[in-house]
Design an enzyme around this catalytic site. Structure first.
Site, PDB file in Angstrom:
ATOM      1  CG  PHE A 184     -14.480  34.354   5.488  1.00  0.00           C
ATOM      2  CD1 PHE A 184     -14.419  35.502   4.723  1.00  0.00           C
ATOM      3  CD2 PHE A 184     -13.698  33.263   5.114  1.00  0.00           C
ATOM      4  CE1 PHE A 184     -13.593  35.566   3.591  1.00  0.00           C
ATOM      5  CE2 PHE A 184     -12.880  33.317   4.007  1.00  0.00           C
ATOM      6  CZ  PHE A 184     -12.830  34.472   3.242  1.00  0.00           C
ATOM      7  CE1 TYR A 199     -12.914  23.516  10.968  1.00  0.00           C
ATOM      8  CE2 TYR A 199     -11.432  22.581   9.320  1.00  0.00           C
ATOM      9  CZ  TYR A 199     -12.462  23.445   9.663  1.00  0.00           C
ATOM     10  OH  TYR A 199     -13.030  24.237   8.679  1.00  0.00           O
TER      11      TYR A 199
END
Length: 316
Positions: free
Chosen positions: A12, A125
Protein backbone atom coordinates in the site's frame (compact mmCIF):
# COMPACT_ATOMS: atom_id res chain seq x y z
CA UNK A 1 19.95 12.74 -8.56
CA UNK A 2 19.67 9.92 -6.02
CA UNK A 3 19.75 6.29 -7.03
CA UNK A 4 17.24 4.61 -4.72
CA UNK A 5 16.72 0.94 -3.89
CA UNK A 6 13.12 0.54 -2.70
CA UNK A 7 12.06 -2.60 -0.86
CA UNK A 8 8.35 -3.26 -0.43
CA UNK A 9 7.22 -1.37 -3.54
CA UNK A 10 4.25 -3.69 -4.03
CA UNK A 11 2.49 -2.73 -0.79
CA UNK A 12 0.00 0.00 0.00
CA UNK A 13 2.63 2.54 1.03
CA UNK A 14 5.25 1.15 -1.33
CA UNK A 15 3.29 1.79 -4.50
CA UNK A 16 2.82 5.46 -3.66
CA UNK A 17 6.41 5.82 -2.49
CA UNK A 18 7.62 4.31 -5.76
CA UNK A 19 5.60 6.81 -7.79
CA UNK A 20 6.97 9.76 -5.82
CA UNK A 21 10.58 8.59 -6.02
CA UNK A 22 10.44 7.66 -9.71
CA UNK A 23 9.38 11.20 -10.59
CA UNK A 24 12.62 12.58 -9.14
CA UNK A 25 15.35 10.02 -9.75
CA UNK A 26 16.34 6.47 -10.55
CA UNK A 27 14.48 3.84 -8.55
CA UNK A 28 15.16 0.14 -8.44
CA UNK A 29 12.20 -1.71 -6.93
CA UNK A 30 12.61 -5.50 -7.11
CA UNK A 31 9.43 -7.49 -6.69
CA UNK A 32 8.80 -9.44 -3.53
CA UNK A 33 9.19 -12.63 -5.54
CA UNK A 34 12.76 -11.56 -6.38
CA UNK A 35 13.59 -9.82 -3.13
CA UNK A 36 11.91 -10.61 0.18
CA UNK A 37 14.36 -9.24 2.77
CA UNK A 38 12.60 -11.11 5.58
CA UNK A 39 13.46 -14.43 3.93
CA UNK A 40 16.72 -13.67 2.09
CA UNK A 41 19.97 -14.78 3.63
CA UNK A 42 22.34 -11.96 4.52
CA UNK A 43 24.94 -12.75 1.80
CA UNK A 44 22.20 -12.67 -0.86
CA UNK A 45 20.87 -9.35 0.40
CA UNK A 46 24.37 -7.90 0.58
CA UNK A 47 25.02 -8.99 -3.00
CA UNK A 48 21.80 -7.28 -4.12
CA UNK A 49 22.82 -4.00 -2.50
CA UNK A 50 26.28 -4.28 -4.05
CA UNK A 51 24.80 -4.79 -7.53
CA UNK A 52 22.40 -1.85 -7.25
CA UNK A 53 24.96 0.62 -5.81
CA UNK A 54 22.24 2.81 -4.23
CA UNK A 55 22.66 6.23 -2.70
CA UNK A 56 19.56 5.53 -0.59
CA UNK A 57 17.81 2.34 0.52
CA UNK A 58 14.15 2.74 1.47
CA UNK A 59 12.63 -0.09 3.49
CA UNK A 60 8.85 -0.09 3.12
CA UNK A 61 8.63 -3.86 3.50
CA UNK A 62 6.69 -5.19 6.48
CA UNK A 63 3.38 -6.61 7.56
CA UNK A 64 0.31 -5.39 9.47
CA UNK A 65 -1.28 -8.75 10.33
CA UNK A 66 0.27 -11.85 11.82
CA UNK A 67 1.76 -13.24 15.01
CA UNK A 68 4.61 -11.98 17.17
CA UNK A 69 7.20 -14.10 15.33
CA UNK A 70 5.85 -12.83 12.00
CA UNK A 71 6.27 -9.20 13.07
CA UNK A 72 9.75 -9.81 14.48
CA UNK A 73 10.84 -11.44 11.22
CA UNK A 74 9.28 -8.75 9.04
CA UNK A 75 10.52 -5.73 11.00
CA UNK A 76 13.36 -6.55 13.40
CA UNK A 77 15.22 -9.26 11.48
CA UNK A 78 14.76 -7.47 8.16
CA UNK A 79 16.13 -4.21 9.57
CA UNK A 80 19.09 -5.95 11.19
CA UNK A 81 19.99 -7.63 7.89
CA UNK A 82 19.56 -4.42 5.92
CA UNK A 83 21.85 -2.52 8.25
CA UNK A 84 24.54 -5.17 7.81
CA UNK A 85 24.08 -5.36 4.03
CA UNK A 86 24.13 -1.60 3.46
CA UNK A 87 27.05 -1.02 5.84
CA UNK A 88 29.14 -3.57 3.93
CA UNK A 89 28.01 -3.07 0.32
CA UNK A 90 27.06 0.63 0.21
CA UNK A 91 28.58 2.27 3.31
CA UNK A 92 27.93 5.79 2.04
CA UNK A 93 24.23 5.16 1.47
CA UNK A 94 21.35 6.34 3.61
CA UNK A 95 18.82 3.86 5.02
CA UNK A 96 15.27 5.21 5.31
CA UNK A 97 13.02 2.94 7.36
CA UNK A 98 9.22 3.19 7.50
CA UNK A 99 8.18 2.86 11.14
CA UNK A 100 4.82 3.17 12.88
CA UNK A 101 2.99 5.35 15.38
CA UNK A 102 2.20 2.06 17.16
CA UNK A 103 5.69 2.38 18.64
CA UNK A 104 4.36 5.03 21.06
CA UNK A 105 1.63 2.95 22.67
CA UNK A 106 -0.84 4.85 24.87
CA UNK A 107 -0.45 8.63 24.99
CA UNK A 108 -2.53 11.15 26.96
CA UNK A 109 -5.74 12.31 25.30
CA UNK A 110 -5.23 15.64 23.58
CA UNK A 111 -1.45 15.34 23.31
CA UNK A 112 0.30 15.82 19.96
CA UNK A 113 3.10 13.34 20.58
CA UNK A 114 6.68 14.32 19.81
CA UNK A 115 9.54 12.02 18.91
CA UNK A 116 10.99 12.44 22.41
CA UNK A 117 7.87 10.99 24.04
CA UNK A 118 8.62 7.67 25.80
CA UNK A 119 7.82 4.75 23.51
CA UNK A 120 5.84 2.01 25.26
CA UNK A 121 4.03 -0.08 22.63
CA UNK A 122 1.08 -2.18 23.75
CA UNK A 123 1.10 -4.69 20.88
CA UNK A 124 3.56 -7.14 19.38
CA UNK A 125 3.25 -5.19 16.14
CA UNK A 126 4.27 -1.91 17.79
CA UNK A 127 7.03 -3.56 19.80
CA UNK A 128 8.57 -5.11 16.68
CA UNK A 129 8.58 -1.72 14.96
CA UNK A 130 10.19 -0.08 17.99
CA UNK A 131 12.94 -2.71 18.14
CA UNK A 132 13.67 -2.12 14.45
CA UNK A 133 13.74 1.63 15.02
CA UNK A 134 16.22 1.21 17.87
CA UNK A 135 18.47 -0.87 15.62
CA UNK A 136 18.43 1.89 13.00
CA UNK A 137 19.18 4.53 15.63
CA UNK A 138 22.09 2.55 17.06
CA UNK A 139 23.59 2.01 13.61
CA UNK A 140 23.32 5.69 12.81
CA UNK A 141 24.68 6.87 16.14
CA UNK A 142 27.64 4.49 15.83
CA UNK A 143 28.47 5.93 12.40
CA UNK A 144 27.93 2.64 10.57
CA UNK A 145 25.58 4.31 8.08
CA UNK A 146 23.22 7.27 7.77
CA UNK A 147 19.74 6.29 9.04
CA UNK A 148 16.31 7.93 9.22
CA UNK A 149 13.11 6.37 10.58
CA UNK A 150 9.78 7.84 9.51
CA UNK A 151 7.14 7.07 12.14
CA UNK A 152 4.05 6.97 9.96
CA UNK A 153 0.69 7.48 11.66
CA UNK A 154 -2.53 6.19 10.03
CA UNK A 155 -2.12 6.40 6.25
CA UNK A 156 -5.26 6.74 4.16
CA UNK A 157 -5.83 6.84 0.42
CA UNK A 158 -6.13 4.73 -2.71
CA UNK A 159 -5.16 1.08 -2.44
CA UNK A 160 -5.75 0.52 1.28
CA UNK A 161 -5.55 -3.15 2.35
CA UNK A 162 -8.90 -4.92 2.53
CA UNK A 163 -8.57 -5.57 6.28
CA UNK A 164 -8.27 -1.88 7.14
CA UNK A 165 -11.29 -0.33 8.87
CA UNK A 166 -11.71 2.41 6.24
CA UNK A 167 -11.36 -0.10 3.42
CA UNK A 168 -14.13 -2.17 5.05
CA UNK A 169 -16.27 0.93 5.48
CA UNK A 170 -15.75 1.89 1.84
CA UNK A 171 -16.83 -1.55 0.65
CA UNK A 172 -19.90 -1.47 2.93
CA UNK A 173 -20.96 1.99 1.80
CA UNK A 174 -20.51 1.03 -1.84
CA UNK A 175 -22.62 -2.10 -1.38
CA UNK A 176 -25.30 -0.20 0.58
CA UNK A 177 -25.45 2.47 -2.10
CA UNK A 178 -25.82 -0.13 -4.85
CA UNK A 179 -28.53 -2.02 -2.90
CA UNK A 180 -30.41 1.05 -1.72
CA UNK A 181 -29.87 0.07 1.93
CA UNK A 182 -30.62 2.62 4.63
CA UNK A 183 -27.72 1.71 6.97
CA UNK A 184 -24.47 -0.16 7.37
CA UNK A 185 -23.22 -2.05 10.44
CA UNK A 186 -19.61 -1.43 11.35
CA UNK A 187 -17.60 -1.99 14.53
CA UNK A 188 -16.28 1.39 15.69
CA UNK A 189 -14.52 2.08 18.97
CA UNK A 190 -14.40 5.51 20.60
CA UNK A 191 -10.92 6.16 19.27
CA UNK A 192 -9.19 9.15 17.72
CA UNK A 193 -6.62 8.77 14.98
CA UNK A 194 -4.20 10.96 13.06
CA UNK A 195 -5.00 10.12 9.44
CA UNK A 196 -2.34 11.19 6.95
CA UNK A 197 -2.76 10.99 3.19
CA UNK A 198 -0.65 8.23 1.66
CA UNK A 199 0.56 10.70 -0.96
CA UNK A 200 1.84 12.93 1.83
CA UNK A 201 3.66 9.91 3.28
CA UNK A 202 5.28 9.34 -0.11
CA UNK A 203 6.32 12.99 -0.23
CA UNK A 204 7.90 12.65 3.22
CA UNK A 205 9.89 9.62 2.06
CA UNK A 206 11.10 11.57 -0.97
CA UNK A 207 12.15 14.41 1.35
CA UNK A 208 14.00 11.93 3.58
CA UNK A 209 16.02 10.67 0.61
CA UNK A 210 17.14 14.20 -0.27
CA UNK A 211 17.54 16.11 3.01
CA UNK A 212 20.80 16.90 4.77
CA UNK A 213 22.08 14.44 7.41
CA UNK A 214 19.76 14.53 10.40
CA UNK A 215 22.29 13.86 13.17
CA UNK A 216 20.70 12.68 16.39
CA UNK A 217 17.15 13.43 15.20
CA UNK A 218 16.85 10.15 13.34
CA UNK A 219 13.18 9.49 14.16
CA UNK A 220 10.65 11.76 12.43
CA UNK A 221 6.86 11.72 12.82
CA UNK A 222 4.83 11.69 9.61
CA UNK A 223 1.21 12.54 10.31
CA UNK A 224 -1.40 15.17 9.64
CA UNK A 225 -1.02 16.79 13.05
CA UNK A 226 -4.76 16.39 13.69
CA UNK A 227 -6.72 13.70 15.51
CA UNK A 228 -10.22 12.83 14.32
CA UNK A 229 -12.80 10.60 16.00
CA UNK A 230 -13.09 7.32 14.11
CA UNK A 231 -16.88 7.67 13.98
CA UNK A 232 -16.54 11.09 12.39
CA UNK A 233 -14.12 9.75 9.80
CA UNK A 234 -16.60 7.07 8.71
CA UNK A 235 -19.42 9.61 8.58
CA UNK A 236 -17.26 11.91 6.45
CA UNK A 237 -16.49 8.99 4.13
CA UNK A 238 -20.21 8.30 3.80
CA UNK A 239 -20.84 11.96 3.01
CA UNK A 240 -18.12 11.95 0.36
CA UNK A 241 -19.82 8.90 -1.17
CA UNK A 242 -23.25 10.56 -1.06
CA UNK A 243 -24.56 7.92 1.36
CA UNK A 244 -27.11 9.44 3.75
CA UNK A 245 -27.99 6.23 5.60
CA UNK A 246 -27.16 5.34 9.17
CA UNK A 247 -24.01 3.76 10.61
CA UNK A 248 -24.88 1.16 13.24
CA UNK A 249 -22.38 -0.24 15.77
CA UNK A 250 -21.46 -3.92 15.67
CA UNK A 251 -19.44 -6.50 13.81
CA UNK A 252 -16.00 -5.83 15.24
CA UNK A 253 -13.15 -7.47 13.27
CA UNK A 254 -10.58 -9.77 14.94
CA UNK A 255 -7.98 -6.99 15.24
CA UNK A 256 -10.33 -4.53 16.95
CA UNK A 257 -8.87 -5.12 20.42
CA UNK A 258 -5.43 -3.90 19.34
CA UNK A 259 -6.92 -0.71 17.96
CA UNK A 260 -9.12 -0.05 21.00
CA UNK A 261 -6.11 -0.35 23.33
CA UNK A 262 -4.89 3.05 22.11
CA UNK A 263 -7.79 5.51 22.43
CA UNK A 264 -5.94 8.59 21.14
CA UNK A 265 -3.12 9.22 18.70
CA UNK A 266 -1.97 12.49 17.17
CA UNK A 267 1.40 13.52 15.75
CA UNK A 268 3.48 16.56 16.42
CA UNK A 269 5.06 17.17 12.99
CA UNK A 270 7.32 20.10 13.82
CA UNK A 271 10.48 18.00 13.45
CA UNK A 272 9.38 16.91 9.98
CA UNK A 273 8.93 20.55 8.99
CA UNK A 274 12.34 21.47 10.35
CA UNK A 275 14.42 18.43 9.36
CA UNK A 276 12.75 17.29 6.14
CA UNK A 277 11.22 20.54 4.98
CA UNK A 278 7.94 18.62 4.73
CA UNK A 279 4.35 19.37 5.68
CA UNK A 280 1.09 17.56 4.81
CA UNK A 281 -0.62 18.91 1.70
CA UNK A 282 -3.91 16.99 1.60
CA UNK A 283 -6.84 17.40 3.96
CA UNK A 284 -8.94 14.47 5.18
CA UNK A 285 -11.81 15.10 2.78
CA UNK A 286 -9.43 14.93 -0.19
CA UNK A 287 -7.92 11.70 1.17
CA UNK A 288 -11.31 10.06 1.60
CA UNK A 289 -12.44 11.25 -1.81
CA UNK A 290 -9.37 9.62 -3.36
CA UNK A 291 -10.06 6.43 -1.39
CA UNK A 292 -13.68 6.34 -2.52
CA UNK A 293 -12.78 6.84 -6.17
CA UNK A 294 -9.85 4.44 -6.18
CA UNK A 295 -11.71 1.38 -7.50
CA UNK A 296 -14.09 3.32 -9.73
CA UNK A 297 -12.19 6.42 -10.84
CA UNK A 298 -15.41 8.40 -10.76
CA UNK A 299 -14.68 11.86 -12.19
CA UNK A 300 -16.75 14.89 -11.32
CA UNK A 301 -19.27 16.11 -13.86
CA UNK A 302 -16.59 18.10 -15.70
CA UNK A 303 -14.42 15.00 -16.07
CA UNK A 304 -11.77 16.26 -13.66
CA UNK A 305 -10.48 14.90 -10.39
CA UNK A 306 -10.91 17.13 -7.35
CA UNK A 307 -8.47 15.50 -4.93
CA UNK A 308 -5.63 17.93 -5.54
CA UNK A 309 -3.40 19.11 -2.68
CA UNK A 310 -5.04 21.72 -0.49
CA UNK A 311 -2.79 24.74 -0.17
CA UNK A 312 -2.31 26.18 3.28
CA UNK A 313 -3.76 23.29 5.27
CA UNK A 314 -1.92 23.57 8.57
CA UNK A 315 -1.03 20.64 10.76
CA UNK A 316 -1.05 20.89 14.52
Amino acid sequence: MNRVLLLGAGGFLGRHIHAALAAHGTVRAPSRARCDPARMELPELTALVARERPDVVVSAAGRIVGSGPDFVQAHVVTTAKLIEAVAVAAPGARLVRIGSAAEYGIVPHGLAVTEEHPAAPVSEYGLSHLAATRLAELAGDAGRLDTIVLRVFNPVGPGMPAGNMLARATAMVRAATADGADAITLGLHDTYRDLVDVRDVAAAVLAATRCAPVGAQRVVNVGSGRATATRDVVRLLADVAGFTGGIRPGGFPPDATRSAAVPWMCADVERARRVLGWAPAYDLTASLRALWRADGERPDRHGERSDRPVAGVAAG
